[in-house]
Structures are given as structure tokens and as C-alpha cells.
Design an enzyme around this catalytic site. Structure first.
Site, PDB file in Angstrom:
ATOM      1  N   CYS A   1      22.674  19.467  63.276  1.00  0.00           N
ATOM      2  CA  CYS A   1      21.819  20.135  64.394  1.00  0.00           C
ATOM      3  C   CYS A   1      20.851  21.496  63.974  1.00  0.00           C
ATOM      4  CB  CYS A   1      22.922  20.489  65.550  1.00  0.00           C
ATOM      5  SG  CYS A   1      23.993  21.408  65.018  1.00  0.00           S
ATOM      6  N   THR A   2      21.344  21.971  62.787  1.00  0.00           N
ATOM      7  CA  THR A   2      20.674  22.979  62.598  1.00  0.00           C
ATOM      8  C   THR A   2      19.681  22.708  61.162  1.00  0.00           C
ATOM      9  OG1 THR A   2      22.357  23.678  61.009  1.00  0.00           O
ATOM     10  CG2 THR A   2      22.471  24.843  63.154  1.00  0.00           C
TER      11      THR A   2
ATOM     12  N   GLU B   1      26.196  21.696  73.580  1.00  0.00           N
ATOM     13  CA  GLU B   1      25.728  21.907  72.321  1.00  0.00           C
ATOM     14  C   GLU B   1      25.001  20.799  71.621  1.00  0.00           C
ATOM     15  OE1 GLU B   1      26.023  24.600  70.439  1.00  0.00           O
ATOM     16  OE2 GLU B   1      27.663  25.678  71.247  1.00  0.00           O
TER      17      GLU B   1
ATOM     18  N   LYS C   1      37.102  13.093  72.840  1.00  0.00           N
ATOM     19  CA  LYS C   1      36.469  11.857  72.477  1.00  0.00           C
ATOM     20  C   LYS C   1      35.600  12.193  71.592  1.00  0.00           C
ATOM     21  CE  LYS C   1      32.982   9.414  73.959  1.00  0.00           C
ATOM     22  NZ  LYS C   1      32.459   9.040  72.684  1.00  0.00           N
TER      23      LYS C   1
ATOM     24  N   GLY D   1      24.073  26.067  58.189  1.00  0.00           N
ATOM     25  CA  GLY D   1      25.116  26.880  57.459  1.00  0.00           C
ATOM     26  C   GLY D   1      25.793  28.137  58.143  1.00  0.00           C
ATOM     27  N   ALA D   2      26.036  27.813  59.474  1.00  0.00           N
ATOM     28  CA  ALA D   2      26.540  29.069  60.146  1.00  0.00           C
ATOM     29  C   ALA D   2      28.077  29.189  59.736  1.00  0.00           C
ATOM     30  CB  ALA D   2      26.268  28.793  61.787  1.00  0.00           C
TER      31      ALA D   2
ATOM     32  N   GLY E   1      25.890  16.867  71.157  1.00  0.00           N
ATOM     33  CA  GLY E   1      25.295  15.839  71.009  1.00  0.00           C
ATOM     34  C   GLY E   1      23.834  16.053  71.208  1.00  0.00           C
TER      35      GLY E   1
ATOM     36  N   GLY F   1      23.145  15.214  76.800  1.00  0.00           N
ATOM     37  CA  GLY F   1      23.488  16.598  77.471  1.00  0.00           C
ATOM     38  C   GLY F   1      22.929  16.610  78.900  1.00  0.00           C
TER      39      GLY F   1
ATOM     40  N   GLU G   1      13.249  16.081  67.823  1.00  0.00           N
ATOM     41  CA  GLU G   1      14.226  16.291  66.926  1.00  0.00           C
ATOM     42  C   GLU G   1      14.069  14.829  66.339  1.00  0.00           C
ATOM     43  OE1 GLU G   1      18.259  16.212  68.021  1.00  0.00           O
ATOM     44  OE2 GLU G   1      18.715  17.699  66.592  1.00  0.00           O
TER      45      GLU G   1
HETATM   46  P1  NAD Z   1      24.824  11.369  71.033  1.00  0.00           P
HETATM   47  O1  NAD Z   1      24.237  12.189  72.077  1.00  0.00           O
HETATM   48  O2  NAD Z   1      24.315  10.005  70.705  1.00  0.00           O
HETATM   49  O3  NAD Z   1      26.772  11.198  71.065  1.00  0.00           O
HETATM   50  C1  NAD Z   1      27.428  12.251  71.244  1.00  0.00           C
HETATM   51  C2  NAD Z   1      28.703  12.053  71.809  1.00  0.00           C
HETATM   52  O4  NAD Z   1      28.371  11.901  73.337  1.00  0.00           O
HETATM   53  C3  NAD Z   1      29.036  10.792  71.401  1.00  0.00           C
HETATM   54  O5  NAD Z   1      30.849  10.951  71.246  1.00  0.00           O
HETATM   55  C4  NAD Z   1      28.907   9.765  72.535  1.00  0.00           C
HETATM   56  O6  NAD Z   1      29.630   8.792  72.641  1.00  0.00           O
HETATM   57  C5  NAD Z   1      28.755  10.753  73.793  1.00  0.00           C
HETATM   58  N1  NAD Z   1      28.101  10.368  74.826  1.00  0.00           N
HETATM   59  C6  NAD Z   1      26.695   9.935  74.908  1.00  0.00           C
HETATM   60  N2  NAD Z   1      26.498   9.772  76.197  1.00  0.00           N
HETATM   61  C7  NAD Z   1      27.342   9.971  77.047  1.00  0.00           C
HETATM   62  C8  NAD Z   1      27.340  10.002  78.356  1.00  0.00           C
HETATM   63  N3  NAD Z   1      26.397   9.659  79.119  1.00  0.00           N
HETATM   64  N4  NAD Z   1      28.744  10.445  78.934  1.00  0.00           N
HETATM   65  C9  NAD Z   1      29.655  11.180  78.194  1.00  0.00           C
HETATM   66  N5  NAD Z   1      29.425  11.165  76.836  1.00  0.00           N
HETATM   67  C10 NAD Z   1      28.362  10.472  76.433  1.00  0.00           C
HETATM   68  O7  NAD Z   1      24.780  12.088  69.577  1.00  0.00           O
HETATM   69  P2  NAD Z   1      24.895  11.657  68.142  1.00  0.00           P
HETATM   70  O8  NAD Z   1      24.092  10.988  67.608  1.00  0.00           O
HETATM   71  O9  NAD Z   1      26.375  11.366  67.941  1.00  0.00           O
HETATM   72  O10 NAD Z   1      24.753  13.337  67.308  1.00  0.00           O
HETATM   73  C11 NAD Z   1      23.404  13.670  66.948  1.00  0.00           C
HETATM   74  C12 NAD Z   1      22.948  14.799  67.991  1.00  0.00           C
HETATM   75  O11 NAD Z   1      23.881  15.777  68.358  1.00  0.00           O
HETATM   76  C13 NAD Z   1      21.698  15.477  67.427  1.00  0.00           C
HETATM   77  O12 NAD Z   1      20.897  15.497  68.493  1.00  0.00           O
HETATM   78  C14 NAD Z   1      22.334  16.924  67.004  1.00  0.00           C
HETATM   79  O13 NAD Z   1      21.433  17.716  67.156  1.00  0.00           O
HETATM   80  C15 NAD Z   1      23.396  17.026  68.007  1.00  0.00           C
HETATM   81  N6  NAD Z   1      24.077  18.118  67.549  1.00  0.00           N
HETATM   82  C16 NAD Z   1      24.311  19.219  68.163  1.00  0.00           C
HETATM   83  C17 NAD Z   1      25.194  20.301  67.715  1.00  0.00           C
HETATM   84  C18 NAD Z   1      25.296  21.631  68.011  1.00  0.00           C
HETATM   85  O14 NAD Z   1      26.078  22.545  68.000  1.00  0.00           O
HETATM   86  N7  NAD Z   1      23.906  21.922  68.925  1.00  0.00           N
HETATM   87  C19 NAD Z   1      26.295  19.909  66.829  1.00  0.00           C
HETATM   88  C20 NAD Z   1      26.076  18.613  66.169  1.00  0.00           C
HETATM   89  C21 NAD Z   1      25.389  17.876  66.662  1.00  0.00           C
END
Ligand code: NAD
Length: 517
Positions: free
Chosen positions: A303-304, A269, A191, A466-467, A247, A252, A403
Site C-alpha cells: 500500500c506504501t 486502511e 476474515k 517500510g513503516a 484493502g 472501503g 493506484e
Molecule cells: P481488496 O479490496 O480486493 O480485498 C481486501 C479484503 O476485503 C479481502 O479480504 C476481501 O475479501 C474483502 N472485501 C472485498 N469487498 C468486500 C466487501 N464488499 N465487504 C466486505 N469485505 C470485502 O484488496 P486486495 O486486492 O486484497 O489488496 C490490495 C489493496 O489493499 C490495495 O489497494 C492496497 O493499497 C490496499 N492495502 C492498504 C493497506 C493500508 O494499510 N492502507 C495495507 C495493505 C493493503
């Protein structure tokens, strides 16, 4: 198609990627079916409608999970190097379609075309890695304490893996998970973000075509589409042993709880709050390049991304002035135009969050060094283009502790020993990426030592973003503790089994226990 889309070849890219005006958002690899509501995807580049994707209903989802479970039973018996060969063929297609896919990533997500191509390159790299890995999914052999016994461990495929990904890396994160999970013998249900549904369909088109041409069972690459409710179909489903979720930290925490309640595994992540420490021995020119790219690249939506710059008082003014000067050279605009450094934020909600952060840092006593603001007028009609901003702040400010997913850089001053900088660097709830700029070996080693950075990624003399795919990627604390990509991250996609074989005519028990009948 909008003027921008026509000028930059988006129509051709969509065609090459097999996208239509209305796309099915549910696929088992062979069949595409969707009965859900329509999600419209608008480009943050020019505000134009790119296309529509139908979301996945509960009924659609049941078909998908059934197909994934059935496909898994066949796929797991195919030798891993043969599964690797399929990934190699998938990678050939990625190489062929790198430009249209990179372009679509740029147009739908808003990152620069160069970064869009870079994202597809990451897909290519992880597939190369996975192909090699398919010949070395190894376990250990141990010496048994019992005579005539052999003991070893082996890894078996886990089952159906659920992948939930964020908007900011709309294609790479999927491939980090799937390339490994596929060679490990798992079936994947993805998804993607509801903010970038067209790129998800484009990727699934590629996988579905290659898989069906190569006799891969249906259900090994599945796509579902929609918002968090569709994500919950998977997190609550005990037929899915592993959920990999990328996300925000708030997402998370919910996912971890839901998956934990059914004792499933989650690979998380999540958000970062990444800092670069600049010591008196830093190379200032490289510091400026690393910090500016880290703070404004992808419009601060990695995220980085570098969010905090922790600078020693001896070089504080010099670094501050050099960075403020560098910001004057940043060109903001259409990310498909390679003259621009910074494209738009993903949507207007993100613009609101960015403006709120600037208000908050001012209210907490921060000093704005480079004014932010929303750009208007020609070329900025989407309302998503903002100016990267810099504020002098303090680490304990509430806004600095969070963040902010946009181009806001906080400069913080430290004095005295490196320990003071490390206290600031580690004094946040997130633990993704970190860096130190120094030519002093003692400082560099201390930063990497057990008393140094508490993050999953710690760099010396490069920035926070940039990993490369060869290392395991992920972070500690509220970043979730998961590891994806290189090194031995593959182990999370498999189940470990310890085997002991007795080839004697006796039955000796471990720990010398006697049990005679
Ligand atoms: P988000 O948390 O809003 O959404 C991410 C995904 O999770 C989407 O597909 C969303 O539909 C899904 N989602 C949200 N709530 C959910 C739930 N309760 N159950 C199941 N799925 C759910 O994040 P975003 O705005 O799309 O992305 C930005 C965030 O992602 C930032 O915080 C960024 O740091 C983080 N991020 C982290 C990494 C990493 O590797 N650590 C990489 C990329 C992005």
C-alpha cells in the site's frame, strides 16, 4: 508438492504450521468447523496447488459470532496485564515459527523470503508493543468545575472486533489489529484474503493452540474464510461494533457505507498513491535506493509502494538515468531464492491490471523509459512474473491518478519552488505515504509543515515504504483515515467513558444551574 516447494522446504513449513491438504477455514479457537465451498490456494511462485481451505457458511458464521460474544464476556474481566501475558506467550510461538511462517507468506503471496520474514517480525514487534501497552491503557483525570467532585475518563473493551484484511500483508495486518484488540479486552473475528487462505489458517492454528493452553475463553481468536460475501456477514452485523478493513478504496467505500448505516465504527486502511519528491539538494545515491526499493519491493504490491517520483528539473536527467540504470540490475524470479529482488504478482488478474496500466500511460502520452512485460519460460510458469517498468508521465494523467497495484513507476518533472512539487504530490485522491529527498532543512521542514504533505505518513530522506510499528499507521482522503499499530491507535479498539463522582452531601449542577425543590 512441486519441485520448487520441495527444494525450498515448503512441505516441512506446512507441517510445522499444522496445515493439511484440506483445512477448515472456520474456527472459534477451540472448534474448527466448515461446511462451505472449497477455496484452492495456488502459489504465484510456481503455479502449484498449496492446499485447500473450506469457506465459512452463514450457519458457521452464527456459531462463530455467538462464541465470540460469549468469550468476550469472560475475557473483558481478566486484568489487562494478564491478557498481555497471553499475547507474550503467543509471541514466543511466533518467534519459534518465524521461518516456516515467513516461508509460507513468501510462497503463497509471492513476496521475497526476506520480506516474508520481515512480515512475521512485524507481528513479533506489535506483540511486544501490545504487552507493554497492556499495563498502560490509560485515561485522563480532569478537574471538575463543581466542588467535591472528581472527574476522569476510562477505557473499556469494545466487544467483538471484525478484521478484514488484504492479500499483500497476509499476516502482519491481522496481528496489528489483534495484538492490540486482545490486550484491550476484545474478541476478534478475522476474515483474511481469499487469495491467501493458508497463511490465515496457519496464524489461527498458532493463536488457537496458545490460547487453549493458557485458559483463554473460546471465541477470543476466531477465523472465517471466503470472499466479500463472507466479509459482509460481519459488516452488516450489528453485534460487531468495530470493523477494521484493509484493502482497496473501492472495498472501503462499500464497507464504510454498510457499517455506517448501522452506526458501527470502521477503521479503514485503503489504497495509496505515494510519491517521493526529489529536490535539487537530494542525495542522489540514497534517492535511487529508496525509490527503487519503494517501487519494485513486493513487486509494487505494498500500500506504501512508491508510484510517483516527482523530480526537480535541475536534477531530472541525473536521477532518471541513475534509476533506469539501477533497474538493469534487478533480478526477477522465485522469491524464495534470496538472489532475486522481485517475485511474481499475486495472480493473472493482477498481471492484466499491470499491462492495462502500461497501455493507458502510453495512450495518454507517457514515455516508457523501462519497458515492462510478462516473463515466460523456465521458472516463470505461473504466468505472474512481470518486469518492473518506468514511464515519464504527467500528474493529471488518469492512470497516474489511480493506484496501479504493480511495479509501474511514474516519473514526473517539476520546476521552480517546492510548492509546485507539493501541489503534484497532494494532487491525488489518496493520502497514505509520502517522502522528500533533500539535504535542505528549509525544504524538509516545509514538507512536514501544515502547508506540506497531506498524507498520514511523511518521511524525510527515506522512501515511502517500510513503516515501523511504533508509529500510528494509516492515511487520509481516499486512504480512509484509519490508524493502526503504534502510538495511541489502541483507543479505537476501546470505548471511552467519562465518569464524574460527587463525594459531597449536596447536588450542585454543572454550569451553575439552580434547580431547587
Ligand atoms: P481488496 O479490496 O480486493 O480485498 C481486501 C479484503 O476485503 C479481502 O479480504 C476481501 O475479501 C474483502 N472485501 C472485498 N469487498 C468486500 C466487501 N464488499 N465487504 C466486505 N469485505 C470485502 O484488496 P486486495 O486486492 O486484497 O489488496 C490490495 C489493496 O489493499 C490495495 O489497494 C492496497 O493499497 C490496499 N492495502 C492498504 C493497506 C493500508 O494499510 N492502507 C495495507 C495493505 C493493503
Amino acid at each position: 508438492m512441486s519441485k520448487t516447494a520441495t527444494a525450498f522446504g515448503i512441505e516441512e513449513a506446512l507441517k510445522e504450521l499444522g496445515l493439511k491438504e484440506i483445512n477448515n477455514g472456520t474456527s472459534t479457537g477451540k472448534d474448527w468447523f466448515s461446511n462451505g465451498d472449497i477455496i484452492e490456494s495456488y502459489s504465484p511462485v510456481d503455479g502449484a496447488l498449496i492446499g485447500k481451505v473450506r469457506s465459512t457458511t452463514r450457519e458457521d458464521y452464527e456459531k462463530v459470532i455467538t462464541s465470540a460474544q460469549t468469550g468476550f464476556k469472560k475475557w473483558r474481566t481478566m486484568p489487562a496485564p494478564q491478557r498481555g501475558e497471553v499475547v507474550r506467550k503467543f509471541n514466543d510461538e511466533l518467534r519459534r515459527l518465524k521461518e516456516p511462517l515467513g516461508k509460507l507468506v513468501s510462497y503463497e503471496m509471492g513476496k521475497s523470503y526476506q520480506e516474508g520474514l520481515g512480515e512475521v517480525q512485524e507481528m513479533i514487534d506489535i506483540c511486544d508493543f501490545a504487552v507493554g501497552l497492556s499495563r498502560q491503557l490509560h485515561g485522563l483525570t480532569m478537574h471538575s468545575e463543581r466542588p467535591g467532585h472528581r472527574m476522569y475518563e476510562q477505557y473499556h473493551p469494545l466487544g467483538v472486533v471484525g478484521i478484514i484484511s488484504a492479500f499483500n500483508f497476509p499476516v502482519a495486518v491481522w496481528s496489528w489489529n489483534t495484538a492490540l484488540a486482545w490486550v484491550c479486552g476484545d474478541a476478534c473475528i478475522w476474515k483474511g484474503s481469499e487469495k491467501t487462505p493458508m497463511t490465515s489458517v496457519a496464524c489461527q492454528n498458532i493463536a488457537a493452540r496458545v490460547f487453549s493452553e493458557n485458559g483463554v475463553p473460546e471465541g477470543i481468536s476466531c477465523l472465517i474464510t471466503g470472499d466479500y460475501k463472507v466479509g459482509e456477514y460481519m459488516t452488516k452485523d450489528e453485534r460487531i461494533p468495530l470493523i477494521s478493513a484493509t484493502g482497496s478504496t473501492s472495498m472501503g467505500k462499500i464497507v464504510a457505507k454498510t457499517v455506517g448505516e448501522r452506526l458501527g465504527k470502521s477503521l479503514l486502511e485503503l489504497g495509496g498513491n505515494n510519491a517521493i519528491i526529489v529536490t535539487p539538494d537530494a542525495n542522489i545515491k540514497n534517492t535511487v535506493i529508496g525509490a527503487v526499493f519503494g517501487a519494485v519491493g513486493t513487486c509494487g504490491q505494498r500500500c506504501t509502494s512508491t508510484r510517483r517520483l516527482i523530480v526537480h528539473e535541475d536534477v531530472y536527467d541525473k536521477v532518471k538515468n541513475a534509476i533506469v540504470d539501477a533497474y538493469k540490475q534487478i533480478r526477477i524470479g522465485n522469491p524464495l531464492d534470496e538472489n532475486n529482488h522481485v517475485g511474481p504478482l499475486i495472480d493473472k488478474d493482477a498481471v492484466k491490471n499491470y499491462l492495462n496500466a502500461l497501455e493507458k500511460v502510453k495512450a495518454e502520452g507517457g514515455n516508457i523509459l523501462v519497458e515492462g512485460g510478462v516473463l515466460e519460460g523456465e521458472g516463470h510458469e505461473s504466468g505472474c512474473y512481470v518486469k518492473p517498468a518506468i514511464a515519464e508521465a504527467e500528474n493529471h494523467f488518469e492512470i497516474v491518478q489511480h493506484e496501479t497495484f504493480g511495479p509501474v513507476l511514474y516519473i514526473l518533472k517539476y520546476s521552480g519552488d517546492l510548492e509546485n512539487a507539493l501541489d503534484m504530490q497532494n494532487g491525488v485522491r489518496q493520502g497514505l505515504s509520502s517522502a522528500i529527498m533533500t539535504n535542505n532543512l528549509r525544504e524538509a521542514e516545509r514538507f512536514l509543515s501544515v502547508e506540506g504533505s497531506d498524507c498520514g505518513i511523511a518521511n524525510v530522506n527515506i522512501g515511502t515504504s517500510g513503516a515501523e510499528i511504533g508509529g500510528a499507521f494509516g492515511g487520509e482522503k481516499e486512504t480512509g483515515g484509519g490508524r493502526e499499530s503504534g502510538s495511541d491507535a489502541w483507543k479505537v479498539y476501546m470505548r471511552r467513558q467519562t465518569n464524574t463522582i460527587n463525594y459531597t452531601t449536596e447536588l450542585p449542577l454543572a454550569q451553575g444551574i439552580k434547580f431547587d425543590l
